[in-house]
Each structure stands twice: as structure tokens, then as C-alpha cells.
Design an enzyme around this catalytic site. Structure first.
Site, PDB file in Angstrom:
ATOM      1  N   TYR A   1      33.259  39.081  30.272  1.00  0.00           N
ATOM      2  CA  TYR A   1      33.362  40.653  32.253  1.00  0.00           C
ATOM      3  C   TYR A   1      33.551  41.490  31.281  1.00  0.00           C
ATOM      4  O   TYR A   1      34.204  42.063  31.283  1.00  0.00           O
ATOM      5  CB  TYR A   1      33.938  39.873  33.249  1.00  0.00           C
ATOM      6  CG  TYR A   1      34.382  40.539  34.743  1.00  0.00           C
ATOM      7  CD1 TYR A   1      33.143  40.357  35.288  1.00  0.00           C
ATOM      8  CD2 TYR A   1      35.128  41.059  34.750  1.00  0.00           C
ATOM      9  CE1 TYR A   1      32.982  41.073  36.459  1.00  0.00           C
ATOM     10  CE2 TYR A   1      35.287  41.800  36.293  1.00  0.00           C
ATOM     11  CZ  TYR A   1      34.328  41.774  36.311  1.00  0.00           C
ATOM     12  OH  TYR A   1      34.048  41.862  38.383  1.00  0.00           O
TER      13      TYR A   1
ATOM     14  N   ASP B   1      39.261  33.186  30.243  1.00  0.00           N
ATOM     15  CA  ASP B   1      38.953  33.456  31.647  1.00  0.00           C
ATOM     16  C   ASP B   1      37.782  32.289  31.832  1.00  0.00           C
ATOM     17  O   ASP B   1      36.717  32.345  31.259  1.00  0.00           O
ATOM     18  CB  ASP B   1      37.650  35.060  31.490  1.00  0.00           C
ATOM     19  CG  ASP B   1      37.757  34.849  32.515  1.00  0.00           C
ATOM     20  OD1 ASP B   1      37.513  34.570  34.012  1.00  0.00           O
ATOM     21  OD2 ASP B   1      37.419  36.445  33.056  1.00  0.00           O
TER      22      ASP B   1
ATOM     23  N   ARG C   1      56.593  41.055  47.543  1.00  0.00           N
ATOM     24  CA  ARG C   1      56.018  41.102  46.162  1.00  0.00           C
ATOM     25  C   ARG C   1      56.266  40.193  44.975  1.00  0.00           C
ATOM     26  O   ARG C   1      55.655  39.877  44.612  1.00  0.00           O
ATOM     27  CB  ARG C   1      56.328  42.571  46.199  1.00  0.00           C
ATOM     28  CG  ARG C   1      55.292  43.528  44.978  1.00  0.00           C
ATOM     29  CD  ARG C   1      55.933  44.962  44.298  1.00  0.00           C
ATOM     30  NE  ARG C   1      57.017  44.834  44.206  1.00  0.00           N
ATOM     31  CZ  ARG C   1      58.490  45.354  44.493  1.00  0.00           C
ATOM     32  NH1 ARG C   1      57.997  46.106  45.342  1.00  0.00           N
ATOM     33  NH2 ARG C   1      58.628  45.508  43.679  1.00  0.00           N
TER      34      ARG C   1
ATOM     35  N   LYS D   1      35.296  33.150  43.002  1.00  0.00           N
ATOM     36  CA  LYS D   1      34.452  32.280  42.752  1.00  0.00           C
ATOM     37  C   LYS D   1      34.273  31.121  43.401  1.00  0.00           C
ATOM     38  O   LYS D   1      34.874  31.033  44.476  1.00  0.00           O
ATOM     39  CB  LYS D   1      33.713  33.568  41.492  1.00  0.00           C
ATOM     40  CG  LYS D   1      34.406  34.300  40.132  1.00  0.00           C
ATOM     41  CD  LYS D   1      33.379  35.389  41.187  1.00  0.00           C
ATOM     42  CE  LYS D   1      33.450  36.576  40.571  1.00  0.00           C
ATOM     43  NZ  LYS D   1      33.354  36.741  39.829  1.00  0.00           N
TER      44      LYS D   1
HETATM   45  C1  LIG Z   1      34.423  38.111  38.904  1.00  0.00           C
HETATM   46  C2  LIG Z   1      34.794  37.517  37.278  1.00  0.00           C
HETATM   47  C3  LIG Z   1      36.733  38.476  37.393  1.00  0.00           C
HETATM   48  C4  LIG Z   1      36.734  39.953  38.036  1.00  0.00           C
HETATM   49  O1  LIG Z   1      37.324  39.165  39.357  1.00  0.00           O
HETATM   50  P1  LIG Z   1      37.779  39.813  40.435  1.00  0.00           P
HETATM   51  O2  LIG Z   1      38.132  38.728  41.878  1.00  0.00           O
HETATM   52  O3  LIG Z   1      36.751  39.995  41.118  1.00  0.00           O
HETATM   53  O4  LIG Z   1      38.663  40.760  40.595  1.00  0.00           O
HETATM   54  C5  LIG Z   1      36.851  38.251  35.616  1.00  0.00           C
HETATM   55  N1  LIG Z   1      36.456  37.398  35.384  1.00  0.00           N
HETATM   56  C6  LIG Z   1      35.138  37.082  35.467  1.00  0.00           C
HETATM   57  C7  LIG Z   1      33.833  35.451  34.816  1.00  0.00           C
HETATM   58  C8  LIG Z   1      34.505  36.901  37.022  1.00  0.00           C
HETATM   59  O5  LIG Z   1      33.268  36.998  37.041  1.00  0.00           O
END
Ligand SMILES: *Cc1c(COP(=O)(O)O)cnc(C)c1O
Length: 397
Positions: free
Chosen positions: A114, A186, A61, A211
Site C-alpha cells: 500500500y 497486511d 483512549r 474495506k
Molecule cells: C486501505 C488500505 C490501507 C489503509 O487503511 P485505512 O483504513 O484507509 O487507513 C492499508 N493497507 C491496504 C492494503 C489498504 O487497502
């Protein structure tokens, strides 16, 4: 010797000599890590108490060698001191906020961020006594005006989703350092190939590695990258909350990352070509792509980014149903709510948002909006496909 992005993507973070002389980093499947004897435990405890980092693995963990290799690669790609891997992008965002914030603190966030991050900040953080203020990108003075004596953190995203607004990071970090506020970006939509937020004085970079970083629509992971001083508390919180990734996902991420620069370069090319094609089509009312001169943030994007990315958003001449019909006519892309992978994926943001038109309008999402996340297919094929779908949808109209 300083390496460039493709070299880092292939080699950074991984040992040159691996077990059995293998080329690839092994998936170390174990829940715990054993000690030879009590003396080894005592030596480990003393090393940990001295503040040394990293120390050896202890329990799954907290850390795992496959995961640590992925973390080192991510840190190298963003030019940061360290990285922490999580089970998802949301795992990274929520754990980092919970580690850095306390009751009585104030957070400023860019309203276009997001939707799940926004939900966490507006619905969860206030329950623990943390206030959050959204600011609009089109009001440049609003950010500094929102700063209070108890402001601890500014969270922004760039480019945003689905309108691909580009935030001037130099301006944000200048305001933040004047008021001694932590900045968190982000950077999921940009990827380190197109943008390195730390170079603009940003403190922490967040990624949904689901992504572009993973890039193959086959894993979920998240990461935060930045200085050890800030990440130490986040790492401890990750151990408490249990949001760790796992060795299998970490391996897939390591494998996906090796082609990151190649993939994103192709996606940048596809994005620009598709955006230019759509902008010239009579059935397309408006195209949102930071690489087009018509985009409101084109000038900032051209200055700040090495490429404009693989997502193109556009409005069609039609209503909810007609836009859906157009999407159904497309033959190459899958239909779904993600981006960044090798497969092109298209979505109608309004359709997945809500069945209630008033809610869609309140969220600023038009019914005729399409978000096209380009994969690494050939641009000529993607354009021919768009062309036939546009022709078919409006046939006889
Ligand atoms: C998809 C996404 C998230 C969340 O990510 P997950 O891996 O689905 O939890 C956060 N910020 C942005 C800009 C995203 O496109």
C-alpha cells in the site's frame, strides 16, 4: 467445539447475555470509567501490576467495551490470541511499526505494498534511524539476500494492489524464523474468509477494517491481530499515540462483521465471473485476477486462498482519456478509491495517482488500467453493465 467462519462472524467476541437482554452489543458512549471507591482503584492497580489481561476499562483512549467486543471477534476470525482496534488501517500499521522498531533496526518490505505504508517506511522511519529495504516479488532470492543481522521485521501484503500479486506466506515465514525476524502481513485485500496468515506461521496480521471487514463503505478502522506477547507493547503505544477507534465505529464494525462470510463469498463469485467475462472481451488487453490460470501467481493463490477475492484489475485497448470514458459509461459502480464494500466501486489508478505521466510510469501504473472492486450486486447485472460500457466506448472507433 470449534466453529467455522460464518458462526464466528456472527457470535464470536460477544457476550450471550447483554444489558437489558438486548441481542446486540451496546454502544458504550463514555470517555472514562468510574470507580466506586478507593478500594476498587487499589484492587484494579494490583490486578494490573500482576500482569492479568484483560483488566477492567479505565479510560477511553485505552479501551472501551464495544471496542473490546470487536477486538475479540477479529481475533477469533483470524485465529489469533488477541486483536487491537485503531482509528484506521494506517493507524494500525504505523503504531505497530513504532512499537516494535527502534533506532538501528532494519525492515524489509514488499515493494508492491500500500503506497501510504511504503511512504511511511521510506520517508518517516529513516528519520528515526530505521532503515527499510524494498524487495521485488519477481525475485524470490531477493528476500533472503536482503536480511541483515539487524533485520527486525518483514512486512508484506497479499494479494497486492492493484496487480493482485499473491505472496507465498509459508516461504516468507520459513526465511523469517530462520533469521528470527518478525513477520507482518497486511491481509486487507484477502480478508479472513479467503486467507488466514497466522496458519502459515506469520506473526502479525494487519487489516484496514475500512474495506472488507466493515464492508459497507461507512466506517474507517484498522486492526492488528497476533500473540499477546507482541501486542502488549503495541497496545501501550496505542495509548500513548492516541490512535484508538471509537465506540460508534466499533459498533458498525461488529454489525458489518456478522455478514463478512456471506459478503465475501458473493464477492469471490462476482470477481471470478467478471474476470472471466473480461478475459474473453476483445477490447480488454489483459486481466489481473488470481483466480484466472493466466495470473502469474495462480498456483500459489489456489493453494493458499479459500477464494480469490472481489477485486479485478484490467487493461483496456485505449489511452488515459478513453479509459476514463469507459469508466464514465458504467452505470452501476461508484467511482472512487476503495474496495471491499457492498457497493461496487471502480477507479482508474492512473487518474488518482498523478497528473504527470512520468510519475505514473515510474510507479508502474499504466494509463489504461482499471481497478474494479466488486460489491454484492448480481454478477449478471454487473457483466451486462460492463458489456454496454465497452460497446459504447468503442462505438464507431
Ligand atoms: C486501505 C488500505 C490501507 C489503509 O487503511 P485505512 O483504513 O484507509 O487507513 C492499508 N493497507 C491496504 C492494503 C489498504 O487497502
Amino acid at each position: 467445539m470449534t466453529s467455522r467462519i460464518s458462526t464466528l462472524a456472527v457470535h464470536a467476541g460477544e457476550e450471550k447475555r447483554k444489558p437489558y437482554g438486548a441481542v446486540t452489543t451496546p454502544i458504550v458512549r463514555t470517555s472514562t470509567f468510574t470507580f466506586a471507591d478507593s478500594a476498587e482503584i487499589m484492587a484494579f492497580m494490583r490486578l494490573k501490576a500482576s500482569g492479568a489481561w484483560p483488566v477492567r476499562d479505565e479510560y477511553g483512549r485505552y479501551s472501551n467495551p464495544t471496542q473490546s467486543a470487536a477486538e475479540r471477534k477479529l481475533a477469533a476470525l483470524e485465529g489469533g490470541q488477541a486483536a487491537l482496534l485503531f482509528s484506521s488501517g494506517m493507524g494500525a500499521i504505523t503504531c505497530t511499526l513504532l512499537a516494535l522498531l527502534s533506532s538501528g533496526d532494519h525492515v524489509i518490505f514488499v515493494k508492491d505494498c500500500y503506497h501510504r505504508s511504503r511512504e511511511f517506511m521510506t520517508k518517516c522511519l529513516p528519520r528515526w534511524g530505521i532503515e527499510c529495504t524494498p524487495v521485488l516479488l519477481d525475485e524470490p532470492a531477493a528476500l533472503e539476500a536482503a536480511v541483515r543481522p539487524n533485520t527486525r521485521l518483514i512486512l508484506t501484503e497479499t494479494p497486492t494492489n492493484p496487480y493482485l500479486r499473491v505472496v507465498d506466506l509459508g516461504r516468507i515465514s520459513k526465511i523469517a524464523s530462520k533469521h528470527r525476524v518478525i513477520t507482518m502481513v497486511d491481509s486487507t485485500m484477502a480478508s479472513p474468509v479467503n486467507l488466514k496468515p497466522l496458519e502459515y506461521g506469520i506473526d502479525l496480521v494487519i487489516h484496514s477494517a475500512t474495506k472488507y471487514l466493515g464492508g459497507h463503505n461507512d466506517l474507517l478502522a484498522g486492526a492488528v491481530i497476533g500473540p499477546r506477547s507482541l501486542l502488549q507493547g503495541v497496545e501501550h503505544m496505542r495509548g500513548l499515540l492516541g490512535g484508538m477507534s471509537n465506540p460508534n465505529e466499533a459498533y458498525l464494525l461488529l454489525r458489518g462483521l456478522k455478514t463478512l462470510a456471506l459478503r465475501v463469498q458473493r464477492q469471490n463469485e462476482n470477481g471470478l465471473m467478471v474476470a472471466q467475462f473480461l478475459e474473453g472481451h476483445p477490447r480488454v488487453l489483459r486481466v489481473y485476477y488470481p483466480g484466472l490460470a493466466s495470473h502469474p501467481d495462480h498456483e500459489v493463490a489456489a493453494r493458499q486462498m479459500a477464494g480469490f477475492g472481489g477485486v479485478v484489475t484490467f487493461e483496456l485497448q485505449g489511452d488515459l482519456d478513453m479509459t476514463g470514458q469507459f469508466i464514465d459509461e458504467l452505470r452501476i459502480p461508484y467511482i472512487g478509491p476503495t474496495f471491499g464494500g457492498v457497493e461496487s466501486i471502480v477507479e482508474q489508478p492512473a487518474a488518482l495517482l498523478s497528473l504527470d505521466p512520468r510519475e505514473r510510469e515510474a510507479a508502474g501504473i499504466k494509463d489504461n488500467l482499471v481497478r474494479y472492486a466488486l460489491g454484492v450486486e448480481d454478477a449478471e447485472d454487473l457483466i451486462a453493465d460492463l458489456d454496454q460500457a465497452l460497446a459504447k466506448t468503442w462505438q464507431g472507433v
